[in-house]
Enzyme design. Structure first.
Site, mmCIF file in Angstrom:
data_model
loop_
_atom_site.group_PDB
_atom_site.id
_atom_site.type_symbol
_atom_site.label_atom_id
_atom_site.label_comp_id
_atom_site.label_asym_id
_atom_site.label_seq_id
_atom_site.Cartn_x
_atom_site.Cartn_y
_atom_site.Cartn_z
ATOM 1 N N LYS A 1 0.857 -1.185 0.000
ATOM 2 C CA LYS A 1 0.000 0.000 0.000
ATOM 3 C C LYS A 1 0.890 1.231 0.000
ATOM 4 O O LYS A 1 1.385 1.674 1.038
ATOM 5 C CB LYS A 1 -0.932 0.059 1.215
ATOM 6 N N GLU B 1 8.966 1.760 11.230
ATOM 7 C CA GLU B 1 9.972 2.820 11.126
ATOM 8 C C GLU B 1 9.181 4.113 11.150
ATOM 9 O O GLU B 1 8.482 4.446 10.206
ATOM 10 C CB GLU B 1 10.788 2.654 9.844
ATOM 11 N N CYS C 1 12.613 11.297 8.137
ATOM 12 C CA CYS C 1 12.383 10.997 9.555
ATOM 13 C C CYS C 1 13.661 11.036 10.368
ATOM 14 O O CYS C 1 13.636 11.319 11.560
ATOM 15 C CB CYS C 1 11.717 9.639 9.689
ATOM 16 N N GLU D 1 8.483 16.436 15.949
ATOM 17 C CA GLU D 1 8.967 16.298 14.582
ATOM 18 C C GLU D 1 8.255 17.320 13.693
ATOM 19 O O GLU D 1 7.030 17.374 13.666
ATOM 20 C CB GLU D 1 8.714 14.882 14.061
#
Length: 495
Positions: free
Chosen positions: A192, A267, A301, A401
């Site tokens: 996906k 992750e 990230c 973040e």
């Protein structure tokens, strides 16, 4: 490789054998060895982050599409799990050759779908994605799937049907980081990709088809995380999920997968420190640190977005940072002179702007950048490369973040405090240490709670395991460690 999913259309790019037309519409999924049309499905608009125009649509998959893809993968697993290492190496070799042959198509698609500058797409996105396939071929050449150990043997066997959920920010790179080891292990796959960067994934599906992947071994179902991702996570015939995305998305997938006791590899988010010890080369290292933190418009990230520097050198670092940011060229991502394009989608652009406003409100010193678009750019999701100084650990810009071109400078008193600040985060994906003394750097690196630590900006390595501590996830990707996530361990006693 996190945050919300978004895409930019592939108008004018035709997938090999896939007929992505001039409109940019592609309303098909790849299931059981063939493209299947979903013209009747709801459509997801594809938005160009440079022009902000809708340039195409993709089909939104349903739980019924997931059922078809998982059933195909389950049927194929019986035979593919018994394929030989040589057969899987040959398949990966054909995939590798086609990716290399079509590298420019992928670069153009990535530039179109998420605003990546074409030069960076050609030199980083595509070659690093291809490197994951090459790395798995290298791993397979030496990996022992059966290891006799005296009175017993250890057999490493494919785990089964794997659902792979990938983000928009490194679209090809994240796909190959998951698909290549799954195929190497003998697993079957339902991918996906992000609905916001879907066209490079469709090019990849065509590569899998043209490489002669057996029917059902690789399947692609597009759509939203709320529908397709949730259906995969809860599906009883899926044995493993690997997700790269936000920590929130990773938690939801793990919760859904727990009901059927799936293996879940995550992750997730990051807030990586870049720790400058007092003996580091500041003149060269600070400039490299700015570019490392802001590459891909800061949409990585593991980006080292917290620069920790001795308090006595803060003013010097601020000056070096200003000079480095001044060298960044923003503009049309199709222009080879552009080094930073727009943020990939409207939702992420709004997030970046809100976090810049938060830094100002909380009293951080604005060294450069700030809210709004850069001068001279009147359209597109462009954020100004922004650096804050005198940032304290309690500020949002130090803890959350941001996923944009925003760095924070955090002064420290001594080495012990620097390590404490570096570890003062719920994340633990990446970290960096700069020092002229390699032994000192190694000692500090051993105290940083992160899954991957870089000393003095080493080159990227496709075999070095990548993954997080704490809320940055579970499991590892890349190289042999990535392969083993897709394997079960069987002990055969009395072998």
């Amino acid at each position: 490789m996190t945050a919300t999913d978004n895409v930019r259309g592939a108008g004018g790019i035709s997938s090999v054998g896939g007929n992505v037309g001039d409109s940019g519409d592609d309303l098909r999924f790849y299931i059981d060895g063939r493209w299947q049309d979903r013209a009747e499905a709801p459509r997801i608009a594809v938005v160009d982050p440079f022009s902000e125009a809708v340039v195409g649509h993709v089909a939104a998959g349903s739980s019924a599409d997931v059922d078809l893809a998982v059933a195909a993968a389950r049927r194929a697993f019986g035979s593919f799990s018994r394929s030989t290492v040589d057969e899987r190496m040959a398949l990966l070799g054909r995939i590798l050759a086609l990716l290399e042959e079509r590298a420019e198509q992928f670069a153009q698609a990535i530039t179109t779908e998420m605003g990546t500058p074409i030069g960076f797409a050609r030199t980083a996105h595509v070659p690093f994605g291809i490197a994951h396939v090459r790395a798995q071929i290298e791993v397979l050449r030496r990996y022992e799937f059966l290891s006799p150990e005296g009175a017993f043997a250890i057999s490493k066997e494919p785990i089964g049907v794997c659902a792979l959920i990938t983000p928009w920010n490194w679209p090809l790179y994240q796909v190959t980081a998951k698909v290549a080891p799954a195929i190497a292990a003998g697993c079957t796959v339902v991918l996906k990709p992000s609905e916001l960067s879907p066209f490079s994934a469709r090019l990849f599906a065509q590569v899998m088809h043209d490489a002669g992947t057996p029917a059902g071994v690789f399947n692609l179902v597009g759509g939203t995380g709320e529908v397709v991702g949730a259906a995969l996570a809860a599906h009883p015939d899926v044995d493993m999920i690997s997700i790269t995305g936000s920590t929130r998305a990773g938690v939801l997938v793990a919760q859904a997968g727990a009901v059927s006791v799936k293996r879940v590899v995550q992750e997730l988010g990051g807030k990586s420190p870049n720790l400058f010890l007092d003996d580091a080369d500041f003149h060269e290292g600070v400039a490299k640190g700015v570019l490392a933190g802001m590459r891909n418009a800061g949409q990585s990230c593991s980006a080292p977005t917290r620069m920790l520097v001795p308090a006595s050198r803060l003013a010097e670092v601020e000056s070096l940072v200003r000079a480095a940011v001044a060298g960044i060229t923003l503009g049309d991502p199709r222009d080879e002179k552009t080094s930073m394009g727009p943020i990939a989608n409207a939702a992420q652009y709004a997030r970046v702007q809100a976090m810049i406003a938060s830094g100002i409100e909380e009293g951080a010193k604005l060294v450069c950048g700030g809210p709004g678009r850069p001068d001279g750019l009147t359209r597109g999701y462009f954020a100004r490369p922004t650096v804050f100084s005198d940032v304290t650990p309690d500020m949002r810009v130090a803890q959350e973040e941001i996923f944009g071109p925003v760095l924070v400078l955090m002064p420290y008193r001594d080495e012990a405090q620097a390590i404490a600040i570096a570890n003062d985060t719920v994340y633990g994906l990446g970290a960096a240490v700069q020092s002229a003394d390699r032994e000192r750097a190694r000692r500090v690196a051993s105290q940083l709670r992160a899954g991957q630590v870089h000393i003095n900006y080493p080159p990227w390595n496709s075999h070095a395991p990548f993954g997080g501590y704490k809320r940055s996830g579970n499991g590892r990707e890349y190289g042999v460690h990535g392969l083993e996530e897709y394997l079960e361990t069987k002990a055969i006693v009395g072998y």
